[in-house]
Design a protein around this motif. Structure first.
Motif, PDB file in Angstrom:
ATOM      1  N   PHE A 152       0.200  -1.490   0.170  1.00 22.37           N
ATOM      2  CA  PHE A 152      -0.118  -0.427   0.012  1.00 22.37           C
ATOM      3  C   PHE A 152       0.684   1.140   0.548  1.00 22.37           C
ATOM      4  O   PHE A 152       0.785   2.350  -0.525  1.00 22.37           O
ATOM      5  N   ALA A 153       1.766   1.265   0.637  1.00 26.04           N
ATOM      6  CA  ALA A 153       2.773   2.211   1.105  1.00 26.04           C
ATOM      7  C   ALA A 153       3.358   2.689  -1.114  1.00 26.04           C
ATOM      8  O   ALA A 153       3.625   3.740  -1.188  1.00 26.04           O
ATOM      9  N   LEU A 154       4.232   1.540  -1.342  1.00 25.74           N
ATOM     10  CA  LEU A 154       4.267   1.510  -2.878  1.00 25.74           C
ATOM     11  C   LEU A 154       3.225   2.040  -3.443  1.00 25.74           C
ATOM     12  O   LEU A 154       3.296   3.085  -4.674  1.00 25.74           O
ATOM     13  N   TYR A 155       1.883   2.240  -3.440  1.00 26.60           N
ATOM     14  CA  TYR A 155       0.311   1.993  -4.034  1.00 26.60           C
ATOM     15  C   TYR A 155       0.392   3.692  -4.470  1.00 26.60           C
ATOM     16  O   TYR A 155      -0.207   4.805  -5.160  1.00 26.60           O
ATOM     17  N   TYR A 156       0.395   4.333  -2.638  1.00 26.88           N
ATOM     18  CA  TYR A 156       0.150   5.569  -2.379  1.00 26.88           C
ATOM     19  C   TYR A 156       1.442   6.458  -2.860  1.00 26.88           C
ATOM     20  O   TYR A 156       1.199   7.402  -3.342  1.00 26.88           O
ATOM     21  N   MET A 157       2.434   6.070  -2.917  1.00 23.81           N
ATOM     22  CA  MET A 157       3.899   6.432  -3.714  1.00 23.81           C
ATOM     23  C   MET A 157       3.226   7.200  -5.258  1.00 23.81           C
ATOM     24  O   MET A 157       3.505   7.919  -5.856  1.00 23.81           O
ATOM     25  N   GLY A 158       2.553   5.864  -5.983  1.00 28.89           N
ATOM     26  CA  GLY A 158       1.654   6.641  -7.351  1.00 28.89           C
ATOM     27  C   GLY A 158       1.106   7.505  -7.285  1.00 28.89           C
ATOM     28  O   GLY A 158       1.047   8.149  -8.313  1.00 28.89           O
ATOM     29  N   ILE A 159       0.642   7.287  -6.364  1.00 30.96           N
ATOM     30  CA  ILE A 159      -0.890   8.263  -6.270  1.00 30.96           C
ATOM     31  C   ILE A 159       0.229   9.550  -6.079  1.00 30.96           C
ATOM     32  O   ILE A 159       0.053  10.864  -6.728  1.00 30.96           O
ATOM     33  N   ASN A 160       0.801   9.360  -5.557  1.00 29.10           N
ATOM     34  CA  ASN A 160       1.566  11.335  -4.833  1.00 29.10           C
ATOM     35  C   ASN A 160       2.327  11.919  -6.326  1.00 29.10           C
ATOM     36  O   ASN A 160       3.077  12.838  -6.626  1.00 29.10           O
ATOM     37  N   ILE A 161       3.070  10.303  -7.195  1.00 26.71           N
ATOM     38  CA  ILE A 161       4.194  11.303  -8.431  1.00 26.71           C
ATOM     39  C   ILE A 161       3.130  11.208  -9.348  1.00 26.71           C
ATOM     40  O   ILE A 161       3.460  11.700 -10.007  1.00 26.71           O
ATOM     41  N   GLY A 162       1.339  11.759  -9.397  1.00 25.84           N
ATOM     42  CA  GLY A 162       0.593  11.071 -10.298  1.00 25.84           C
ATOM     43  C   GLY A 162      -0.074  12.840 -10.172  1.00 25.84           C
ATOM     44  O   GLY A 162       0.106  13.782 -10.791  1.00 25.84           O
ATOM     45  N   ALA A 163       0.576  13.168  -8.404  1.00 31.31           N
ATOM     46  CA  ALA A 163      -0.139  14.697  -7.828  1.00 31.31           C
ATOM     47  C   ALA A 163       1.147  15.212  -8.395  1.00 31.31           C
ATOM     48  O   ALA A 163       0.488  16.516  -8.742  1.00 31.31           O
ATOM     49  N   PHE A 164       2.156  15.128  -8.326  1.00 31.82           N
ATOM     50  CA  PHE A 164       3.474  16.222  -8.470  1.00 31.82           C
ATOM     51  C   PHE A 164       3.821  16.205 -10.146  1.00 31.82           C
ATOM     52  O   PHE A 164       3.670  17.067 -10.206  1.00 31.82           O
ATOM     53  N   LEU A 165       3.452  15.431 -11.185  1.00 29.59           N
ATOM     54  CA  LEU A 165       3.839  15.976 -12.271  1.00 29.59           C
ATOM     55  C   LEU A 165       2.546  16.690 -13.097  1.00 29.59           C
ATOM     56  O   LEU A 165       2.755  17.302 -13.809  1.00 29.59           O
ATOM     57  N   ALA A 166       1.387  16.338 -12.400  1.00 26.11           N
ATOM     58  CA  ALA A 166       0.037  16.313 -12.696  1.00 26.11           C
ATOM     59  C   ALA A 166       0.100  18.465 -13.582  1.00 26.11           C
ATOM     60  O   ALA A 166      -0.007  18.982 -15.009  1.00 26.11           O
ATOM     61  N   PRO A 167       0.747  18.882 -12.464  1.00 29.21           N
ATOM     62  CA  PRO A 167      -0.003  20.724 -12.683  1.00 29.21           C
ATOM     63  C   PRO A 167       1.486  21.243 -13.180  1.00 29.21           C
ATOM     64  O   PRO A 167       1.156  21.309 -14.332  1.00 29.21           O
ATOM     65  N   LEU A 168       2.723  20.159 -13.702  1.00 32.27           N
ATOM     66  CA  LEU A 168       3.478  20.837 -14.146  1.00 32.27           C
ATOM     67  C   LEU A 168       3.617  21.108 -15.655  1.00 32.27           C
ATOM     68  O   LEU A 168       3.838  20.941 -16.550  1.00 32.27           O
ATOM     69  N   VAL A 169       2.744  19.454 -16.024  1.00 27.33           N
ATOM     70  CA  VAL A 169       1.908  19.294 -17.719  1.00 27.33           C
ATOM     71  C   VAL A 169       1.130  20.178 -17.871  1.00 27.33           C
ATOM     72  O   VAL A 169       0.899  20.444 -18.702  1.00 27.33           O
TER      73      VAL A 169
END
Length: 490
Positions: A152-169
């Motif tokens: 679940f920690a790895l899964y939530y890491m994926g969520i946060n990676i998406g949250a980080f990249l989204a505003p940039l692009v």
């Protein structure tokens, strides 16, 4: 079914089942599309029609954005039930992703009508997908599998990676190239997520199975007709009221706020009065009410990072580095980035402290206080400022880092406490309970943000931030009672 065949022997993704890569990848792209679109949504609503926006006042735009969030989480309650009783988790996530992608493609069409059609599709799709992806992650592991928490920690890491990249692009495309270019990028992101979900389906549990607690055939047909008829009826009534001039935008927002209040109240009343809930379980529900309220207060602040904070950054934040101007929405990436970097640190601290780590109620209280402080930081940043002014970048950076740390403390602990304190008869609906706290936070936000721009910014952020800090301190003060009544939560 606890997992796909041989999941205990499957270590093909960083020591975890292969399906975790599929689901984490899906969440990266789903969060990329959802949060990327949300990063520019309030700005699109508030921009002039001549610039491709909808021409709303800023506080109206913030209120409508919050109302959209209210609907997303209200529908998510129904999405969990549909997966359990009718569709099954795999199909619910698949069709949810399809609806989300179609919604973003609709919003890519530069007309106001298609914007509302697209938002409707995204609401329905997110309601199907969001509550069921995490359920599918859980099914990858046997209950006693020691890899479960790390997965679940790895899964939530994926969520946060998406949250980080989204505003940039998507933020860059929306603000620099045009709003509908940003919506198009969100659509492509969700499509990529769907493709890798389908390609990796062999590693997922339940993909060939119907709903885990499927209704009998007769009840299934009746439910299908009732749901279809109900949707048509609601659409017809809403259309009629809109044409008659009664269902204005403001009234729609108000109705959604009322529903967001009534739904959790009704849910708790049912649980407290249910004969299937024992006296001991009822006793654990009382402290959960405190944690539920704390979640509402924190998320009320958190969700404003996509409304009032976005508007403030667009109008007044310094967006220049070495003569190059970057989009104001890039500040939103600080929140996701902070969570990616700080989550392992927080986890390491808890491991180091072991039995000496704070009680769950204190972790939640610290999260609420940090959320309040993230707003209080904006008081000196905006004090006495009028007209055309700029604030230094570090004010927003500090605010978002505090908010990200608060999110790490509250969300993981709060979700865990929800699963442990919910009565056994309602165990399968614990996600619904959590989503109702998020819906209520958005419903309250939809009313409060109407004062943004009407009162001084320092007063606005001071009142909201101060209230959150007081609530956090109140939860700490209630700590002795919460520790006694929250067993088995430690």
């Amino acid at each position: 079914m606890s997992g796909p065949p041989h999941s205990r022997d499957d270590h093909s993704f960083l020591g975890h089942p292969r399906g975790l890569l599929t689901l984490s990848g899906l969440e990266v792209w789903e969060r990329f599309s959802f949060l990327g679109m949300q990063a520019i949504l309030v700005l699109y609503f508030a921009d002039q029609v001549a610039n491709g926006g909808l021409g709303m006042a800023e506080n109206t735009a913030a209120s409508v954005t919050a109302a959209y969030g209210t609907l997303v989480y209200l529908v998510s309650v129904a999405g969990g039930w549909l997966a359990d009783r009718m569709l099954g988790s795999y199909r619910a996530v698949l069709w949810g992703g399809v609806l989300i992608a179609c919604g973003h493609y609709s919003m890519a069409v530069p007309t106001a009508a298609m914007t509302w059609v697209g938002l409707g599709l995204i609401i329905a799709g997110t309601g199907l997908l969001k509550p069921n992806v995490s359920t599918m992650v859980g099914k990858l592991y046997a209950t006693e599998d020691e890899r479960r928490d790390a997965g679940f920690a790895l899964y939530y890491m994926g969520i946060n990676i998406g949250a980080f990249l989204a505003p940039l692009v998507i933020g860059w495309l929306g603000q620099k190239q045009g709003w509908h270019w940003g919506f198009s990028a969100a659509a492509i992101g969700m499509t990529l997520g769907l493709i890798q979900y389908i390609v990796g389906r062999k590693g997922l549990a339940g993909r060939k199975h119907s709903a885990e607690f499927a209704l009998p055939q007769a009840a299934m047909r009746r439910a299908t007709w009732l749901i279809s008829g109900g949707c048509v009826l609601v659409a017809a009534v809403a259309t009629g009221l809109a044409l008659a001039g009664w269902l204005t935008m403001d009234r729609t927002v108000d109705v959604l706020t009322v529903v967001s209040v009534i739904a959790p109240v009704a849910y708790f009343v049912v649980m407290f009065r249910s004969p299937r809930v024992s006296a001991e379980e009822r006793g654990r529900l009382r402290p959960y009410l405190v944690l539920f309220a704390a979640s509402v207060v924190f998320n009320f602040v958190l969700f404003q990072s996509y409304s009032t904070m976005t508007l403030l950054a667009a109008s007044h934040a310094d967006t220049e580095i070495f003569g190059w101007e970057f989009p104001s929405t890039w500040y939103g990436s600080v929140l996701g980035g902070a969570e990616v970097l700080l989550a392992p640190v927080v986890a390491a601290v808890w491991v180091k402290l072991g039995r000496r780590q704070p009680h769950a109620s204190h972790k939640i209280a610290y999260g609420v206080i940090l959320g309040g402080l993230s707003f209080l930081v904006m008081v000196p940043a905006t004090h006495g400022q009028t007209g055309d002014w700029k604030m230094a970048a570090w004010w927003l950076l500090i605010s978002f880092v505090l908010l990200g740390l608060g999110d790490i403390l509250l969300e993981t602990t709060g979700m865990s406490a929800t699963t442990k304190l919910a009565p056994a008869a309602f165990a399968s609906q614990t996600m619904a309970l959590w989503f109702l706290s998020l819906a209520l936070a958005n419903g309250i936000q939809a009313q409060v943000v109407k004062y943004f721009g009407e009162i001084a910014n320092d007063l606005y952020f001071g009142l909201n931030g101060g209230f959150a800090v007081v609530v956090g301190l109140a939860v700490i003060a209630a700590g002795p009672w919460l520790r006694r009544t929250m067993h088995p939560v430690h």
